[in-house]
Design an enzyme around this catalytic site. Structure first.
Site, short mmCIF file in Angstrom:
data_model
loop_
_atom_site.label_atom_id
_atom_site.label_comp_id
_atom_site.label_asym_id
_atom_site.label_seq_id
_atom_site.Cartn_x
_atom_site.Cartn_y
_atom_site.Cartn_z
N SER A 17 36.08 66.75 45.97
CA SER A 17 37.44 67.19 46.29
C SER A 17 37.39 68.63 46.78
CB SER A 17 38.33 67.11 45.04
OG SER A 17 39.50 67.87 45.26
N HIS A 46 37.28 64.35 49.92
CA HIS A 46 38.60 64.03 49.37
C HIS A 46 39.52 65.24 49.60
CE1 HIS A 46 41.27 61.92 46.50
NE2 HIS A 46 41.54 63.12 45.99
N ASP A 48 43.19 66.83 48.94
CA ASP A 48 44.38 66.73 48.10
C ASP A 48 45.55 67.46 48.73
OD1 ASP A 48 43.58 65.24 45.76
OD2 ASP A 48 42.18 66.89 45.38
N MET A 50 49.48 68.43 48.60
CA MET A 50 50.59 68.54 47.64
C MET A 50 51.77 69.22 48.33
SD MET A 50 48.48 69.65 44.26
CE MET A 50 46.84 68.96 43.94
N HIS A 80 44.53 62.26 50.13
CA HIS A 80 45.33 61.83 48.97
C HIS A 80 46.61 62.64 48.99
CE1 HIS A 80 45.59 62.08 44.26
NE2 HIS A 80 46.58 61.39 44.76
N MET A 82 50.02 63.75 47.52
CA MET A 82 50.86 63.80 46.32
C MET A 82 52.18 64.41 46.76
SD MET A 82 47.74 65.05 43.94
CE MET A 82 46.73 65.30 45.41
C1 DX5 Z 1 44.43 66.61 41.19
C2 DX5 Z 1 43.65 66.17 42.40
C3 DX5 Z 1 42.18 65.97 42.17
C4 DX5 Z 1 41.46 67.20 41.76
C5 DX5 Z 1 40.11 66.84 41.19
O1 DX5 Z 1 45.78 66.65 41.47
O2 DX5 Z 1 44.17 64.95 42.91
O3 DX5 Z 1 41.55 65.39 43.31
O4 DX5 Z 1 41.29 68.11 42.81
O5 DX5 Z 1 39.54 68.02 40.74
P1 DX5 Z 1 38.65 68.08 39.42
O6 DX5 Z 1 37.48 67.17 39.66
O7 DX5 Z 1 38.31 69.51 39.32
O8 DX5 Z 1 39.50 67.56 38.28
ZN ZN Z 2 43.00 63.68 44.62
#
Ligand code: DX5
Ligand code: ZN
Length: 252
Positions: A17, A46, A48, A50, A80, A82
């Protein structure tokens, strides 16, 4: 360019990520895991996304995805989102070169505030999960459906069919570096029994060498890890990737 989620060269796949990477040295950090000088490489990145509404944080958008696509033409980019309204982000991420887009079930639920995990803003418009999956496919990406820790597993069980991947959150979404929530493994056990062999099951949040074996045993075959990989110096990252993949055992 091949989407490794739909054409996996092996399983499990490891998805660092980039939220835990340095935003000032992003391309270098991505190369350190996708093409390390020695040791095991990760399989995909990955991203993320938001919106500061579905979860209480802002991260990155299509522009960073576009720059990564330019720098890393062969990488599989797993986005991903969110966000309260995923439909707004399908075309921008497709245009930015994303291969895959996972969105959440919760804003589609009538009582989503109870399931938001990271807080949850005012109710959104809601959406039809199957229609959004169609829109992602029509845009040429594979589609994923994500579920938060507080949301009952039944919320996704009737919707598994059109998705190439189901994502089970093992932390409340919003931030990297949180502690793995063990009871979410029960969800992955149940979901994995219902998936076809061509569907992937992803675990996201707090995955590290210490927790990875339990997630693999619970049926997950795509493991996201942020801080457990990018929290290390670049030469140490391939070792963490091998541990999370299960090809090395963690030291006792
Ligand atoms: C959380 C994200 C994850 C996060 C994972 O909201 O969706 O993908 O970045 O990070 P670690 O592995 O540090 O928990
Ligand atoms: Zn994620």
């Amino acid at each position: 360019m091949r989407n490794v989620l739909t054409h996996p060269p092996h399983l499990p796949l490891i998805a660092p990520s980039i939220l835990a990477a340095s935003f000032a040295r992003m391309a270098e950090d991505c190369v350190s895991v996708l093409a390390p000088e020695s040791g095991q490489a990760a399989d995909l990145l990955h991203l993320d996304v938001m919106d500061g509404h579905f979860v209480p944080n802002l991260t990155l958008g299509p522009d960073l995805c576009r720059w990564l696509r330019r720098e890393l033409p062969d990488a599989t980019l797993d986005v991903h989102v969110m966000v309260t309204d995923p439909t707004r982000y399908i075309a921008p991420f497709r245009d930015a070169g994303a291969d895959h887009l996972t969105f959440h079930i919760e804003p589609a639920l009538s009582d989503y505030r109870d399931h938001a995990g990271g807080g949850g803003g005012p109710l959104g418009e809601g959406y039809n999960v199957l229609e959004v999956a169609d829109q992602v496919h029509d845009a040429g990406m594979s589609a994923g459906l994500a579920i938060n820790p507080p949301t009952p597993v039944e919320a996704v069980l009737d919707h598994l069919d059109p998705f190439e991947m189901i994502l089970v959150m093992s932390v409340n979404p919003g931030f990297g570096g949180q502690k793995f929530i063990e009871p979410t493994l029960e969800k992955t056990r149940l979901i994995s029994k219902r998936l076809r062999p061509d569907q992937r099951l992803q675990m996201d949040g707090g995955v590290a060498p210490e927790t990875a074996q339990r997630t693999r045993d619970a049926g997950c075959d795509v493991l996201v890890a942020g801080s457990a990989i990018f929290g290390l110096e670049p030469p140490e990252r391939p070792g963490a990737i091998a541990l999370i993949r299960g090809e090395l055992q963690p030291a006792q």
